[in-house]
Scaffold this motif. Sequence first.
Motif, PDB file in Angstrom:
ATOM      1  N   ALA A  41      36.828  -5.925 102.296  1.00  0.00           N
ATOM      2  CA  ALA A  41      36.081  -4.732 102.710  1.00  0.00           C
ATOM      3  C   ALA A  41      36.244  -4.493 104.210  1.00  0.00           C
ATOM      4  CB  ALA A  41      34.605  -4.878 102.341  1.00  0.00           C
ATOM      5  N   THR A  44      39.783  -3.260 104.898  1.00  0.00           N
ATOM      6  CA  THR A  44      39.915  -1.879 104.415  1.00  0.00           C
ATOM      7  C   THR A  44      39.228  -0.919 105.380  1.00  0.00           C
ATOM      8  OG1 THR A  44      40.005  -2.670 102.131  1.00  0.00           O
ATOM      9  CG2 THR A  44      39.489  -0.340 102.465  1.00  0.00           C
ATOM     10  N   LYS A  59      41.290   6.352  95.794  1.00  0.00           N
ATOM     11  CA  LYS A  59      40.553   5.161  95.399  1.00  0.00           C
ATOM     12  C   LYS A  59      41.084   4.702  94.050  1.00  0.00           C
ATOM     13  CE  LYS A  59      35.927   4.120  93.757  1.00  0.00           C
ATOM     14  NZ  LYS A  59      34.585   4.658  93.613  1.00  0.00           N
ATOM     15  N   GLN A  90      33.004   0.914 101.269  1.00  0.00           N
ATOM     16  CA  GLN A  90      33.438  -0.351 101.866  1.00  0.00           C
ATOM     17  C   GLN A  90      32.336  -0.959 102.729  1.00  0.00           C
ATOM     18  OE1 GLN A  90      36.200  -1.961 100.908  1.00  0.00           O
ATOM     19  NE2 GLN A  90      36.430  -0.235  99.521  1.00  0.00           N
ATOM     20  N   LYS A  93      29.983  -2.528 100.310  1.00  0.00           N
ATOM     21  CA  LYS A  93      30.551  -3.782  99.798  1.00  0.00           C
ATOM     22  C   LYS A  93      30.416  -4.896 100.832  1.00  0.00           C
ATOM     23  CE  LYS A  93      34.015  -1.940  96.604  1.00  0.00           C
ATOM     24  NZ  LYS A  93      35.452  -1.804  96.299  1.00  0.00           N
TER      25      LYS A  93
END
Length: 141
Positions: A41, A44, A59, A90, A93
């Motif tokens: 995460a 990203t 996605k 993200q 997450k």
Amino acid sequence: MADEINKSAFIEIQGRMVELTSKLKQVQNQMRTKEGEKKRAFLTLEELSQVPDDTNTYKSIDLQSYNLFVYCFAGRTFVLEPKAVLMNEQEQKLKDSESAIGSLQTSKEYMEKQLAEVENNLRELLQQDPGLARQIMSMSV
């Protein structure tokens, strides 16, 4: 009679030790998994932050969850999502992973204390009954 009581106590303590060791390994594996999710995460988010806001971002999705037009590439399914949505996902997450890691760390510390206590109980039992200790040593050889 005392020998039988000590043997049954040993078996009980040994079972508890095996159970705690297994649970501790499970928690450690879960922590490793969450650390990987957190790192993914974070990376990203780093990459997304370098992309201009008006860039098309996609996605990866599970097709069973969606009944809409999607873009498929090499067996993977993608759906167009605004950059802000992906960033929020993200970030969530990352927060969820950090929260889970904190909770798992607490569980790990608790289990480690319990394991130390069980080991201490086992040590005390074997010191109380040297005959049991000799018997156990002869069985393991």
